[in-house]
Scaffold this active site. Structure first.
Site, PDB file in Angstrom:
ATOM      1  CG  HIS A  72     -25.855 -24.818  12.822  1.00  0.00           C
ATOM      2  ND1 HIS A  72     -26.148 -25.051  14.149  1.00  0.00           N
ATOM      3  CD2 HIS A  72     -24.519 -24.986  12.718  1.00  0.00           C
ATOM      4  CE1 HIS A  72     -25.033 -25.356  14.803  1.00  0.00           C
ATOM      5  NE2 HIS A  72     -24.026 -25.319  13.941  1.00  0.00           N
ATOM      6  CG  HIS A  74     -19.508 -24.655  10.987  1.00  0.00           C
ATOM      7  ND1 HIS A  74     -19.192 -23.905  12.084  1.00  0.00           N
ATOM      8  CD2 HIS A  74     -20.484 -25.517  11.385  1.00  0.00           C
ATOM      9  CE1 HIS A  74     -19.924 -24.300  13.120  1.00  0.00           C
ATOM     10  NE2 HIS A  74     -20.720 -25.278  12.712  1.00  0.00           N
ATOM     11  NE  ARG A  76     -14.990 -25.864   9.172  1.00  0.00           N
ATOM     12  CZ  ARG A  76     -15.471 -26.241  10.337  1.00  0.00           C
ATOM     13  NH1 ARG A  76     -15.632 -25.353  11.306  1.00  0.00           N
ATOM     14  NH2 ARG A  76     -15.771 -27.504  10.569  1.00  0.00           N
ATOM     15  CG  ASN A 106     -17.189 -22.137  14.823  1.00  0.00           C
ATOM     16  OD1 ASN A 106     -17.887 -21.799  13.880  1.00  0.00           O
ATOM     17  ND2 ASN A 106     -17.056 -23.400  15.203  1.00  0.00           N
ATOM     18  CG  ASP A 163     -22.085 -23.840  16.555  1.00  0.00           C
ATOM     19  OD1 ASP A 163     -23.003 -24.389  17.184  1.00  0.00           O
ATOM     20  OD2 ASP A 163     -21.417 -24.396  15.676  1.00  0.00           O
ATOM     21  CG  HIS A 190     -22.059 -26.309  21.381  1.00  0.00           C
ATOM     22  ND1 HIS A 190     -21.964 -26.894  20.136  1.00  0.00           N
ATOM     23  CD2 HIS A 190     -21.604 -27.232  22.261  1.00  0.00           C
ATOM     24  CE1 HIS A 190     -21.467 -28.119  20.257  1.00  0.00           C
ATOM     25  NE2 HIS A 190     -21.242 -28.340  21.545  1.00  0.00           N
ATOM     26  CG  ASP A 316     -23.379 -28.572  12.980  1.00  0.00           C
ATOM     27  OD1 ASP A 316     -22.623 -27.620  12.710  1.00  0.00           O
ATOM     28  OD2 ASP A 316     -23.226 -29.299  13.977  1.00  0.00           O
ATOM     29  CG  HIS A 320     -13.350 -31.085  10.083  1.00  0.00           C
ATOM     30  ND1 HIS A 320     -12.751 -30.034  10.743  1.00  0.00           N
ATOM     31  CD2 HIS A 320     -14.497 -31.345  10.778  1.00  0.00           C
ATOM     32  CE1 HIS A 320     -13.486 -29.687  11.784  1.00  0.00           C
ATOM     33  NE2 HIS A 320     -14.552 -30.456  11.824  1.00  0.00           N
TER      34      HIS A 320
END
Length: 435
Positions: A72, A74, A76, A106, A163, A190, A316, A320
């Protein structure tokens, strides 16, 4: 490809001396030497003599084991490359000991077609880790219509998930669980009832009252998990529950596992190791979804890892940009990075429990790979080298210069951790981390 310092391509011979090789897939555990030429393991035995043309690494006191698998993360890309790219995310994973990473869909556009699955795989060819993309459950993650699941699996999708957004329509969730059975892949939902979450910003409890922030109750997670495992039981589907955060969720999963339902689950290092006390100074880097919960929940989560109710660790990893996090608590984005610090944080937490060090390592290697049916290169003569060198006892401070991600949103910068990934070899790349 522009790699940072401490990364190199293996050229010639690398000899790992005096380490304990722990290979849970092959049930092999001995103190032996490992000789690697270019990217191939050519010899595993005791007392391999070092030669002048070997790059020899003394692994005394260290565990040589398989690369970590993250179910899991991200990265991006495409669409949010200012936060992370497949390359920067791969570098972040590699220094954390990960050789295989499952990336969430996502992005922008959402990974919901075979062409986009193929794009992710092709973009990862020259990175130091293997990428296993996860496709969306529904088209554009809108929760209305199933995506091209079969075609995505044929292109290399390892699982399906929307997710970040729960599949609210129970019938769509049923269709996903039924259809995915044809391909023997898990459905990852989710787990959050958005109506019960009610725009809560942190765990609903004493600390949310102290801070004057709206709370997100644990029942928002557990009620959705109950719905999903009930559907999975009814249709015989394969369900994987992400980022478990509460004692109520643990109780539900434990019950349905005992009934023989095909359900697995993961926990993040931050949900396992932190409590909502970390938010008392309004640190937006600790704002995640689901929220970090109470000490009572944390104790239940540790017990659930120990008894096998929760199956594995997954980061996860959610990078950001500064402008996404340096805001008021209400408008700051949810998520924190975690690849570089995952092992040290989890080992520090579980080192105080009844779990052995090798059982902790299993949470990062054999256990996640079995859930998604991910085959690794075993530590075996004739195989490609895909392995970690772990120092189980060293304590170190997690600093900003330990971060290889494009983003720095972690609330544990400055924290002391225990256990460190001191070397990683995969796909011909080598990373070494001085103590």
């Amino acid at each position: 490809m522009n790699l940072k310092n401490n990364f190199s391509k293996i050229k010639g011979y690398v000899l790992l001396k005096n380490g304990e090789v722990y290979e849970p897939y092959l049930q092999f555990n001995q103190v032996v030497d490992v000789l690697i030429k270019d990217n191939l393991i050519i010899q595993i035995k005791k007392n391999i003599p070092a030669k002048s043309n070997y790059h020899t690494i003394d692994c005394k006191g260290c565990l040589i084991t398989n690369g970590f698998v993250d179910l899991h993360a991200h990265f991006r890309e495409p669409g949010f490359e200012f936060k992370e790219t497949i390359l920067s995310g791969s570098m972040s994973a590699f220094v954390g000991g990960y050789t295989r990473v499952c990336t969430m869909p996502n992005t922008n556009p959402v990974i919901d077609t075979p062409e986009l699955i193929d794009h992710v795989i092709r973009a990862s060819i020259e990175t130091p880790v293997y990428i296993h993309p996860i496709g969306a459950i529904t088209k554009s993650q809108k929760g209305m219509e199933l995506a091209e699941i079969g075609k995505m699996v044929s292109s290399g999708a390892i699982a399906i998930s929307d997710d970040g957004l729960p599949v609210e329509n129970s019938q769509i969730m049923r269709y996903a669980l039924e259809y995915s059975k044809k391909f023997n892949i898990p459905v990852i939902n989710h787990a959050e009832d958005l109506c019960l979450a009610n725009n809560g910003l942190m765990h609903e409890g004493d600390n949310s009252l102290k801070l004057g922030l709206p709370g997100n109750p644990s029942i928002a997670e557990s009620s959705m998990i109950f719905r999903d495992v009930s559907i999975a039981e009814y249709v015989g589907g394969k369900l994987h529950v992400p980022h478990i955060s509460s004692k109520e969720s643990v109780a539900i999963i434990k019950k349905y596992k005992s009934m023989g339902v095909n359900v697995t689950s993961e926990i993040t290092p931050h949900h396992l190791s932190l409590t909502d006390d970390f938010l008392l100074d309004y640190d937006t880097n600790a704002k995640v979804a689901p929220p970090i919960r109470s000490e009572e929940d944390q104790k239940a989560l540790i017990e659930a890892i120990e008894d096998g109710t929760i199956d594995c660790i997954a980061t996860d990893h959610a990078p950001h940009a500064i402008e996404d996090k340096e805001r008021d608590f209400d408008s700051a984005c949810c998520g924190m990075i975690g690849l570089e610090s995952a092992f040290g944080l989890v080992n520090k937490t579980l080192n105080k429990s009844k779990m052995s060090f090798k059982s902790i390592v299993d949470l990062f290697t054999i256990k996640p790979s079995k859930i998604f049916n991910i085959a690794q290169n075993n530590i075996k003569e004739g195989n490609q080298a895909e392995l970690n060198i772990l120092n189980p006892n060293v304590t170190w401070t997690f600093k900003r210069n330990n971060i290889y991600s494009k983003s720095y949103n972690s609330p544990i910068v400055g924290q002391r951790l225990k256990g460190k990934v001191v070397g990683v070899i995969n796909k011909g790349y080598f990373f070494n981390s001085p103590l």
